[in-house]
Design a protein around this motif. Structure first.
Motif, mmCIF file in Angstrom:
data_model
loop_
_atom_site.group_PDB
_atom_site.id
_atom_site.type_symbol
_atom_site.label_atom_id
_atom_site.label_comp_id
_atom_site.label_asym_id
_atom_site.label_seq_id
_atom_site.Cartn_x
_atom_site.Cartn_y
_atom_site.Cartn_z
ATOM 1 N N HIS A 250 70.768 71.516 -17.115
ATOM 2 C CA HIS A 250 71.150 70.935 -15.844
ATOM 3 C C HIS A 250 70.202 71.258 -14.681
ATOM 4 N N THR B 68 78.882 71.020 -16.899
ATOM 5 C CA THR B 68 77.628 71.253 -17.607
ATOM 6 C C THR B 68 77.368 70.214 -18.686
ATOM 7 N N PRO C 7 72.938 76.442 -14.116
ATOM 8 C CA PRO C 7 74.227 75.960 -14.552
ATOM 9 C C PRO C 7 75.006 76.865 -15.482
ATOM 10 N N PHE C 8 74.393 77.401 -16.524
ATOM 11 C CA PHE C 8 75.173 78.115 -17.524
ATOM 12 C C PHE C 8 74.256 78.923 -18.427
ATOM 13 N N SER D 29 79.429 79.300 -17.445
ATOM 14 C CA SER D 29 78.791 79.246 -16.140
ATOM 15 C C SER D 29 78.918 80.587 -15.429
ATOM 16 N N ARG E 92 78.884 77.926 -23.562
ATOM 17 C CA ARG E 92 78.408 77.374 -22.288
ATOM 18 C C ARG E 92 79.233 77.971 -21.163
ATOM 19 N N GLN F 176 79.666 73.070 -9.675
ATOM 20 C CA GLN F 176 78.663 73.273 -10.724
ATOM 21 C C GLN F 176 77.534 72.253 -10.616
#
Length: 455
Positions: A442, A137, A426-427, A88, A86, A420
């Motif tokens: 997200h 996240t 988001p990622f 970002s 994950r 964020q």
């Protein structure tokens, strides 16, 4: 030595096993927050590298390379993000700063013990930005993960409040060192080494708590407001003028920035509450201004720092070297007094370019927040809170150097968290959401409506 190494390895393995078990039963959000709150807010202790000189030394880090509890904690959280894939896109914002540090350490700065300690400190702060993005996240304000997050913030505030009230009553909890104790008198410091550090941490907690006061969940709103309100007694008792007035400004600006036609109760009640708090604590601030009407010798220290910058304008003198560099030119600095301005301190130590790269992510986050401040969405709420907090945090940073020390790690962690939450991209992840809500996609397109006192 061999026996000590075996014990150290055994403790590390035990800690990893304990972390795995805790994560299995408590989930991702609780694990992240337990690590972050404990290492950055209650146990920011030296694990390795402490020296006697550090007891009287003033600087962003120690006189020799050292590993702090939050160094390990941030590394663990960042590693969790990497393992869960994950990452970002906002991580890129600190890549230039890290590259600058590595280049200057390799080719410009003299690799003394204090410079090495400063490098570890700044790299930990950069990792804290990554860790904060990852934490964000995993959290959605109006779901279970959001409740978990704000409960951790409230727990940290209430524990600090209990410690502070006991200190005010005369219990010798978390005593400051002799020099600090003589300077601050009866002001409370919570679990930190200085009263103003407590205030700075509370200011950052308020920044991330305010968006939760507009949650669609009534319980989340109440907890968020309690965390904001419970901070003010400590802001008064700790006696930090910049911290207190920055918190006042933050809450008032937050109210003014709320969408039109919404939160009418808040727009009436909050200014009244703020005015009451200000009036009730007026005696404290009058006494503080009478005690130190001109901010002590801040202007003198600013002049000393400004005179040093032209000597090394691009790369500076090296992280964590301010006292060593300035002491020969100024008698007061030689007594251990850094410049009381975080921007000037950074500009002297890592140069104007290094300081610009360090603060770049915070400025980008402010730019994005300003553009999204009118959105009546979850992202807009975080944007408004970030905008509202920026003048006060800037004031604190420009009137003290503590934001460059241990607080820098928490600052970047929570600023990244807030940033964020404002983003629509988001990622990058192949992970799927879990039933507990600790992992989620997200993309925010929901408009939140109606509600009680936080809406």
């Amino acid at each position: 030595m061999k026996g000590k190494t075996v014990v150290t390895v055994a403790l590390i393995l035990l800690a990893i096993a304990g972390l795995y078990v805790f994560h299995t039963f408590a989930g991702t959000v609780n694990t992240i927050m337990a690590i972050a709150i404990s290492t950055m807010c209650f146990l920011p202790k030296v694990l390795y590298g402490s020296t006697i000189a550090d007891m009287t030394r003033s600087g962003i880090s120690g006189s020799e390379p050292r590993i702090m509890t939050y160094t390990v904690g941030i590394a663990v959280i960042a590693a969790m993000g990497a393992l869960l894939a994950r990452q970002s896109r906002a991580n890129r914002l600190l890549f230039p700063f890290v590259a600058f540090l590595v280049f200057c350490y390799s080719f410009v700065w003299e690799p003394t013990g204090e410079v090495q300690a400063g490098m570890i400190h700044f790299l930990t702060a950069a990792a804290a930005w990554t860790a904060g993005l990852f934490a964000s996240t995993c959290i959605k304000r109006d779901e279970r993960s959001g409740r978990q997050f704000i409960y951790w913030i409230l727990a940290a505030v209430l524990v600090q409040l209990l410690i502070s009230l006991l200190q005010f009553a005369g219990f010798p909890l978390f005593p400051t060192n002799t020099v600090t104790s003589e300077l601050v008198g009866s002001r409370v410091n919570g679990s930190f080494g200085h009263p103003t550090t407590l205030g700075k941490v509370l200011l950052l907690f308020q920044m991330v708590s305010l968006p939760f006061t507009r949650s669609s969940e009534a319980g989340t709103r109440r907890v968020a407001w309690l965390s904001v309100v419970a901070s003010f007694p400590m802001l008064v008792l700790s006696g930090g003028r910049a911290n207190f007035f920055s918190a006042i400004v933050m809450v008032l600006l937050w109210t003014l920035l709320l969408p039109r036609g919404r939160a009418l109760a808040s727009k009436i009640a909050i200014p009244l509450i703020v005015a009451t708090v200000g009036f009730a604590s007026a005696g404290v601030w009058i006494a503080r201004f009478e005690e130190d009407p001109e901010g002590s010798t801040r202007q003198h220290f600013n002049a000393v720092a400004m005179a040093l910058i032209p000597g090394n304008p691009i790369a500076g003198t090296g992280p964590n070297t301010y006292i060593t560099t300035a002491a020969p030119t100024d008698a007061l600095t030689a007594q251990g007094w850094p410049v009381h301005n975080s921007v000037l301190l950074a500009s002297v130590e890592i140069g104007v370019l290094g300081a610009a790269l360090l603060f770049l992510p915070l400025l980008v986050a402010l730019f994005v927040a300003w553009r999204r401040r009118r959105d009546d969405t979850q992202a807009g709420d975080f944007a408004r809170a970030y905008v509202a907090s920026s003048p006060g945090i800037a004031l604190v940073a420009l009137t003290g150097w503590g934001m460059m020390s241990d607080v820098l790690v928490l600052w970047l962690f929570l600023a990244a968290f807030s940033y964020q939450q404002q983003l629509d991209f988001p990622f990058r992840s192949g992970a799927t959401p879990t039933a507990g809500g600790s992992l989620w996609s997200h993309r925010d397109s929901t408009v939140y409506s109606g509600g009680a006192f936080g809406r």
